[in-house]
Every structure is written in C-alpha cells, then in structure tokens.
Design a protein around this motif. Structure first.
Motif, PDB file in Angstrom:
ATOM      1  N   ALA A   1      85.819 -55.886  30.723  1.00  0.00           N
ATOM      2  CA  ALA A   1      84.616 -55.552  30.620  1.00  0.00           C
ATOM      3  C   ALA A   1      83.997 -56.240  29.525  1.00  0.00           C
ATOM      4  CB  ALA A   1      84.268 -54.044  30.157  1.00  0.00           C
TER       5      ALA A   1
ATOM      6  N   VAL B   1      83.591 -46.819  34.383  1.00  0.00           N
ATOM      7  CA  VAL B   1      84.747 -46.602  33.588  1.00  0.00           C
ATOM      8  C   VAL B   1      85.965 -45.810  33.942  1.00  0.00           C
ATOM      9  CG1 VAL B   1      85.427 -45.690  31.436  1.00  0.00           C
ATOM     10  CG2 VAL B   1      83.372 -47.409  31.670  1.00  0.00           C
TER      11      VAL B   1
ATOM     12  N   ASN C   1      78.207 -53.284  31.843  1.00  0.00           N
ATOM     13  CA  ASN C   1      79.438 -53.709  30.989  1.00  0.00           C
ATOM     14  C   ASN C   1      79.134 -53.274  29.553  1.00  0.00           C
ATOM     15  OD1 ASN C   1      81.118 -55.268  32.750  1.00  0.00           O
ATOM     16  ND2 ASN C   1      79.316 -56.572  33.114  1.00  0.00           N
TER      17      ASN C   1
ATOM     18  N   ARG D   1      80.392 -49.879  29.385  1.00  0.00           N
ATOM     19  CA  ARG D   1      82.071 -49.822  29.483  1.00  0.00           C
ATOM     20  C   ARG D   1      82.320 -50.180  28.435  1.00  0.00           C
ATOM     21  NH1 ARG D   1      81.873 -53.485  35.142  1.00  0.00           N
ATOM     22  NH2 ARG D   1      80.404 -52.030  36.292  1.00  0.00           N
TER      23      ARG D   1
END
Length: 293
Positions: free
Chosen positions: A37, A75, A194, A197
């Motif tokens: 990530a 995730v 992202n 995450r």
C-alpha cells in the motif's frame, strides 16, 4: 457485455493472477500489505495528483465515505488472503476466493431476497461445487482424509478462500457503486483507498520495528511488483464496470482463476495441476452461468 469491456477483464485477469503468484511467494502478512500500500501511494502519486487536483475538491461525504469503506474492505481482503497463502496452497485459496464471491451473492439473493433462479443458474451452482471439489483435491481428498497434515491444509485453504471471497463480494459492490452510480474516477477510487490502507496497517508495522525492517529487506521487491501491477488490474475492472452490468463483470473476472491454476501449479509445484485446472474451469463456467441465470 461489450468486446472492449470483456477484453479489459481478460487482461486484468492475467495481471491479477500474476501478482497473486508474487504475493504467494512473498509469504507475507499484514506488514507486507502495508509495504504494498505504501509503494502504491508513492509510485502512483503523480497520476493521483493529476486526476485529483480538479475532482477531489468536488467530493462530499458520500464519496469520501465510499473510499473509507472500500479501503477498509480491501485491507481485510488482502490480510486474509495473505494469511491463507501462508497456511494453504494458492491453487486452493485463490480459485475459492475468486469463485465464491459471485456464488455467495447469488445465494443471498435467492435465500433472503426471494429471487428466482433459472436452470442455468442451478447449473452454475453445480459447476462451482464440482470445481471446489476438484481444486481441493478431487478424489484424492479421500486419501488425504487419513493424513492429518494434508487434511488440515485443505481445511485451511477452504476456510480462507471462502472468507476472502466474501470480502471480494463486499468491496466489489462498494467500488462498483462508486464508479457506476456515484460516477467517481476508477483510478482515484483505487488510489485514494491506499491512504486508508496505510493508516490502518501502520500500527502493525510500528508495533515491532526491528521485525518489520527485517521483513522489509526480504519482501520489498515482491511488494514493489504487487504495487505496480495490482492497481492496473483492478482499475481495468472498474473501467469495465462503468460500461457493463456489475452482475456480468463480477463473474467474468473469474477468468483469472484459469491463469492462477495453471501458473500456480507449475511455478509453485503444488501438484495435481490437471485436476485443479479442470476445477478452475468448472468454477469459471459456474459463476458465469450464475451471472447470466
């Protein structure tokens, strides 16, 4: 489904199977998910900035909420998938994960929403069940029943494969709504998640920095490959969702299982390649039939 949308899905399927092979070889955990990530956040930053400089200021609570929920589901999906890869064969976990999402969606609609299913849909269920049986070992399962180690490995593969499939079904619905009905950019939907995450996974890395650093030295190359190719595969699917029905795109994505069963069995030496490839074909045909029926 248009030929262009189908072509996007086929290319995405090949890329998706490839990066899953790399993730399997990395044998990582939640820290590996953080590494990937983080790489995605940095490597794709120029494109994210270019597309987001005009669109992000227009986002409201609904758009940011979709990104937050989608990021959380991604995730959970990646962490569960990696754990499954550590405990079982890729050619068990991956096809079950990819095949169970559309199957679970159809079963929920039939049992809880009162939807009717056609003969084609029933044939799809039979195909998925038969494919699961073959991928898990086929007739060899009876021999493995007397081997506690093999039996436990198969059981773990089935469990993590199905759990991953449920998470795939969840994030597909959320992200599909974002790009098809909320009209959000597919690239920004994937890129901005992202940040979610990284924020969620950072405590796992910071909890034991020496171990995280040692894992980084071993796994950063694998994480880099996943970070480069994983977003490409998923963004292609999101673009396909913009022009094709979600109920068609989700089953069609299972073409990736064919690549994973063949490549995984050959590169990872997980054995029973013919049986597992046949099982992947059955699951792929089954989920497509569910989508059409």
């Amino acid at each position: 489904m248009t030929p262009a949308a189908f072509a996007l899905i086929v290319v995405a399927g090949l890329i998706h199977a490839g990066w899953n092979i790399v993730a399997k070889k990395a044998a990582g955990d939640a820290r590996f998910a953080f590494f990937t990530a983080f790489f995605m956040m940095v490597l794709w930053a120029p494109l994210g900035w270019w597309l987001g400089r005009n669109e992000l200021p227009r986002w409201g609570t609904n758009e940011w909420g979709l990104v937050l929920v989608g990021g959380l589901l991604h995730v959970l999906y990646f962490v569960v998938l990696l754990r499954g890869y550590r405990k079982a064969d890729l050619t068990v976990v991956y096809p079950l994960a990819r095949g169970s999402g559309p199957l679970l969606s159809s079963m929920v609609a039939i049992v809880f929403l009162g939807e009717q299913i056609s003969a084609l849909g029933l044939a799809g269920i039979v195909g998925v069940v038969g494919g699961v049986f073959l991928i898990a070992g086929g007739p060899g399962l009876w021999r493995k029943a007397h081997d506690p180690v093999s039996r436990e490995r198969v059981r773990q593969g089935v469990f993590y494969g199905l759990l991953t499939g449920a998470l795939i079904a969840s994030y597909t619905v959320v992200d599909g709504y974002a790009v098809k009905w909320a009209l959000m950019s597919p690239i920004l939907v994937d890129y901005m998640s992202n940040f979610v995450r990284v924020a969620l996974l950072a405590p796992t890395v910071l909890r034991d920095r020496p171990v995280a650093w040692s894992l980084w030295l071993l796994q950063w190359r694998y994480a880099l490959v996943v970070a480069v190719f994983s977003p490409v595969a998923y963004v292609l699917v999101l673009y396909a969702m913009q022009t094709a029905p979600l109920s068609h795109v989700a089953p069609a994505r299972e073409v990736s299982m064919l690549f994973a069963a063949l490549i995984g069995g050959h590169l990872l030496g997980e054995g029973a390649r013919t049986s597992r490839l046949l099982g992947a074909v059955l699951i792929a045909c089954g989920v497509v039939a569910l989508g059409l029926g």
